[in-house]
Design a protein around this motif. Structure first.
Motif, PDB file in Angstrom:
ATOM      1  N   VAL A  35      37.964  38.115  37.331  1.00 54.47           N
ATOM      2  CA  VAL A  35      38.775  39.014  36.822  1.00 54.47           C
ATOM      3  C   VAL A  35      40.214  38.382  36.707  1.00 54.47           C
ATOM      4  CG1 VAL A  35      37.210  40.809  37.335  1.00 54.47           C
ATOM      5  CG2 VAL A  35      39.195  40.720  38.716  1.00 54.47           C
ATOM      6  N   THR A  36      41.139  38.829  35.787  1.00 56.79           N
ATOM      7  CA  THR A  36      42.446  38.827  35.590  1.00 56.79           C
ATOM      8  C   THR A  36      43.316  40.163  35.586  1.00 56.79           C
ATOM      9  OG1 THR A  36      42.074  36.598  34.531  1.00 56.79           O
ATOM     10  CG2 THR A  36      44.148  37.510  34.290  1.00 56.79           C
ATOM     11  N   ILE A  37      44.106  40.342  36.272  1.00 55.90           N
ATOM     12  CA  ILE A  37      44.929  41.618  36.212  1.00 55.90           C
ATOM     13  C   ILE A  37      46.397  41.108  36.089  1.00 55.90           C
ATOM     14  CG2 ILE A  37      43.508  42.836  37.472  1.00 55.90           C
ATOM     15  CD1 ILE A  37      45.202  42.481  39.933  1.00 55.90           C
ATOM     16  N   GLU A  51      45.575  35.250  45.820  1.00 53.61           N
ATOM     17  CA  GLU A  51      44.827  34.635  45.037  1.00 53.61           C
ATOM     18  C   GLU A  51      44.040  33.800  45.979  1.00 53.61           C
ATOM     19  OE1 GLU A  51      46.569  34.606  40.528  1.00 53.61           O
ATOM     20  OE2 GLU A  51      47.066  32.944  41.908  1.00 53.61           O
ATOM     21  N   ASN A  91      41.787  36.028  47.778  1.00 52.13           N
ATOM     22  CA  ASN A  91      40.610  36.687  46.848  1.00 52.13           C
ATOM     23  C   ASN A  91      40.469  35.776  45.488  1.00 52.13           C
ATOM     24  OD1 ASN A  91      40.696  39.774  47.890  1.00 52.13           O
ATOM     25  ND2 ASN A  91      42.864  39.003  47.845  1.00 52.13           N
ATOM     26  N   ASN A 118      38.496  35.355  43.195  1.00 53.41           N
ATOM     27  CA  ASN A 118      37.954  35.789  41.859  1.00 53.41           C
ATOM     28  C   ASN A 118      38.944  36.411  41.343  1.00 53.41           C
ATOM     29  OD1 ASN A 118      37.519  37.900  44.017  1.00 53.41           O
ATOM     30  ND2 ASN A 118      36.645  39.124  42.206  1.00 53.41           N
ATOM     31  N   ILE A 119      40.074  36.824  41.979  1.00 56.16           N
ATOM     32  CA  ILE A 119      41.355  37.549  41.087  1.00 56.16           C
ATOM     33  C   ILE A 119      42.347  36.827  40.676  1.00 56.16           C
ATOM     34  CG2 ILE A 119      42.470  39.690  41.201  1.00 56.16           C
ATOM     35  CD1 ILE A 119      40.680  40.730  43.130  1.00 56.16           C
ATOM     36  N   THR A 120      42.484  36.620  39.311  1.00 59.68           N
ATOM     37  CA  THR A 120      43.871  36.004  38.926  1.00 59.68           C
ATOM     38  C   THR A 120      44.996  37.023  38.699  1.00 59.68           C
ATOM     39  OG1 THR A 120      42.635  34.189  38.072  1.00 59.68           O
ATOM     40  CG2 THR A 120      44.747  34.520  37.118  1.00 59.68           C
ATOM     41  N   HIS A 133      40.032  46.821  35.186  1.00 54.83           N
ATOM     42  CA  HIS A 133      39.957  46.369  36.744  1.00 54.83           C
ATOM     43  C   HIS A 133      40.473  47.013  37.664  1.00 54.83           C
ATOM     44  CE1 HIS A 133      37.914  43.130  34.475  1.00 54.83           C
ATOM     45  NE2 HIS A 133      38.865  42.688  33.821  1.00 54.83           N
ATOM     46  N   ALA A 178      40.135  45.650  41.358  1.00 56.14           N
ATOM     47  CA  ALA A 178      41.227  44.439  41.774  1.00 56.14           C
ATOM     48  C   ALA A 178      42.466  44.830  41.712  1.00 56.14           C
ATOM     49  CB  ALA A 178      41.044  43.439  40.494  1.00 56.14           C
ATOM     50  N   LYS A 227      42.971  46.380  44.943  1.00 57.31           N
ATOM     51  CA  LYS A 227      42.944  45.644  46.002  1.00 57.31           C
ATOM     52  C   LYS A 227      44.353  44.747  46.382  1.00 57.31           C
ATOM     53  CE  LYS A 227      39.133  43.389  46.981  1.00 57.31           C
ATOM     54  NZ  LYS A 227      38.066  42.590  47.153  1.00 57.31           N
TER      55      LYS A 227
END
Length: 442
Positions: A50-52, A74, A77, A79-81, A335, A338, A341
C-alpha cells in the motif's frame, strides 16, 4: 474573580481563515461531515503493498530528518510506501485545505492545535482511539490536548512548555540575584526586570515584552481559576484579568524594565535570534522550551529555563505541556491501518525517536524520551529535565482551542501593539479582544 494583585511572513489571517472555511465547507458537503475512524477495508490483507501520504511543514533540516525516519519505517514495514508531502509553515494550511476540499487529504496529517478543531468538526480527521495506536506511555494531559468530545483527533508529536528564558550572566552583570522560580510572583517579575534595567544603565533590559503571544495570558488565566477557552468552546475568562495582564506590560514599559514600543515591535518581529535574550540585550524573555537551543546558539551563552511567575501565588498552577504539533489520520484514508502503523511507529519506536530527537518537541512518549536523552544537545537535556521537574506541578492541560482560534494570534499581536503605543487602554484592548475573538470562534 480573584484579582491579579501583584516567524516567517504569512498571508493575512482573514484570508487564511476564509480559505480554510471554504475548503472545509466543501469537504463537509462531499464527505457528509462523518467522523468514522476509518474508511478503508479493514478486511484487507495486512501484507498487501500500500502507499500512504504524510504531510508536514518545516525547515530543510526537518525534511531531511523526516525522510530518514520514513526510510527506517519502510525498512521495518516493506509493504508500506510513504510519500512525503511537505512545505513551509506559511503555506502549509493553505495547501492542506485545498487538498482536503479536493478529496485528496493526506493519510497522515500533521496538525497544529489552533486548527485541530476546525478539521475535526468537519469530519476530516479520524478518531485515533479507534485505531491501533499505543498511547500508554503518553501523559493523560497530553492526550487530553488532542481530545474533543471523547474522540482523539490528534496525538502530540512531542511536548513543549511556555516558560521564562533567563540569562544568568545578564543578572550577574547587573548585580541582581536570579529569582527563585518556585516562589516568585508577578510583582517580583516586574520589580526584578525594572531593577536589572536600572542597574545596567540602559545597556541591558530586564525583560522583553510578553504580550504578543496568547499562551502567556492563558497561563495567568489558569492560575486564577479561569481559562482562555472553556469546555463549550467559548472564552473562559473575565476581561478585567486580560486588562491587568496588559497593564503589567505597560508598567514595565514605563519603568524602563522593557523597551519602548517601537523597539519592542521590532524585536518581536525578529524571532528568537533577534530577541533581547538572543542578542545579549535582555535578561528575560518568554519562549517555548524547544526554542532554548536557538536562543542559546544566538546568544553564545548558557541560558536557563524558569517557571513563569505566579505558579505558587494563587490556588493552582497555570503552566501546561503543549503539543509541539499533532499526528492525525484522515477519516477517509483508504489505508487507515497503514496510517495508524506509521503514527504508532513515530510515537513509540526508540529508533525513530533517536532520529527525530527534539525536532517535533521532546518525545511525548516518556520511555522514548528517556531512551534518547543522552543523544540530546545540552540545551535539549536541560529542557527535558525542566519538563520532568514540572510533572508533579502541572494539574491539567487546556481544552482544544475552538474552531476559528487560528485567527487569535494575529488579533493578540495587533491589540498588544495598540496598547504599547498608547492607542488603546488595557481596558479598551481587553474589550476589543473579547469582541473580535468571540466573532472569530462563533
Amino acid at each position: 474573580m480573584r484579582t491579579l494583585r501583584t516567524r516567517r511572513g504569512r498571508r493575512p489571517a482573514a484570508f487564511a481563515a476564509g480559505l480554510l472555511a471554504t475548503a472545509l465547507a466543501l469537504t463537509a458537503c462531499a464527505q457528509g461531515g462523518g467522523t468514522d475512524a476509518a474508511a478503508g477495508d479493514s478486511s484487507a490483507d495486512p501484507d498487501e503493498p500500500v502507499t500512504i501520504r504524510w504531510s508536514w511543514w518545516g525547515s530543510d533540516t526537518r525534511h531531511t530528518l523526516t525522510q530518514e525516519v520514513i526510510d527506517l519505517f519502510e525498512e521495518k514495514n516493506p509493504n508500506i510506501t510513504v510519500v512525503p508531502d511537505y512545505t513551509d509553515w506559511g503555506s502549509y494550511f493553505d495547501k492542506l485545505s485545498v487538498s482536503v476540499a479536493g478529496g485528496d487529504a493526506p493519510d497522515v496529517i500533521t496538525q497544529e492545535e489552533r486548527y485541530l478543531a476546525d478539521y475535526a468538526s468537519k469530519g476530516v480527521l479520524a478518531d485515533l482511539s479507534q485505531l491501533d495506536i499505543d498511547t500508554s506511555k503518553i501523559d493523560d494531559t497530553i492526550l487530553q490536548s488532542g481530545t474533543i468530545d471523547d474522540a482523539v483527533y490528534g496525538i502530540a508529536t512531542g511536548v513543549n512548555v511556555y516558560s521564562v528564558v533567563a540569562d544568568p550572566q545578564a543578572f550577574a552583570d547587573a548585580g541582581v540575584e536570579m529569582p527563585d522560580d518556585t516562589t516568585w510572583t508577578w510583582e517580583d517579575y516586574v520589580e526584578i526586570a525594572t531593577e536589572i534595567s536600572a542597574k545596567s544603565g540602559g545597556a541591558v533590559y530586564g525583560a522583553q515584552d510578553y504580550g504578543f503571544n496568547e499562551p502567556g495570558f492563558s497561563i495567568l488565566a489558569r492560575q486564577n481559576g479561569q481559562s482562555l477557552y472553556d469546555e463549550k468552546g467559548e472564552l473562559g475568562f473575565e476581561p478585567e484579568l486580560l486588562e491587568q495582564w496588559w497593564q503589567h506590560s505597560l508598567d514595565l514599559q514605563a519603568s524602563g524594565g522593557q523597551p519602548d514600543p517601537a523597539k519592542t515591535v521590532e524585536v518581536d518581529a525578529g524571532g528568537p535570534e533577534q530577541s533581547l535574550v538572543g542578542t545579549n540585550a535582555g535578561a528575560m524573555a518568554w519562549f517555548w522550551s524547544n526554542q532554548l537551543t536557538a536562543l542559546s546558539n544566538a546568544s553564545g551563552r548558557d541560558l536557563q529555563l524558569l517557571r513563569v511567575p505566579g505558579e505558587s501565588q494563587f490556588d493552582r498552577t497555570g503552566m501546561y505541556f503543549k503539543p509541539a504539533m499533532y499526528y492525525s489520520v484522515s477519516s477517509k484514508s483508504a489505508h487507515p491501518e497503514a496510517a495508524a502503523k506509521l503514527v504508532d511507529f513515530l510515537l513509540n519506536d526508540p529508533e525513530a525517536g533517536a532520529i527525530l530527537l527534539s525536532d517535533r518537541g521532546l518525545p511525548a512518549n516518556t520511555d522514548v524520551r528517556a531512551a534518547v536523552t543522552d543523544e540530546f544537545a545540552a540545551t535539549d537535556k536541560q529542557a527535558a529535565e525542566f519538563l520532568s521537574s514540572l510533572e508533579d506541578e502541572i494539574v491539567d492541560g487546556p481544552v482544544v482551542p475552538p474552531a476559528g482560534a487560528g485567527q487569535v494570534t494575529e488579533i493578540t499581536k495587533r491589540l498588544n501593539a495598540e496598547v504599547l503605543f498608547g492607542r488603546l487602554t488595557p481596558q479598551q484592548a481587553a474589550e476589543q479582544f473579547v469582541q473580535e475573538v468571540t466573532a472569530a470562534i462563533s
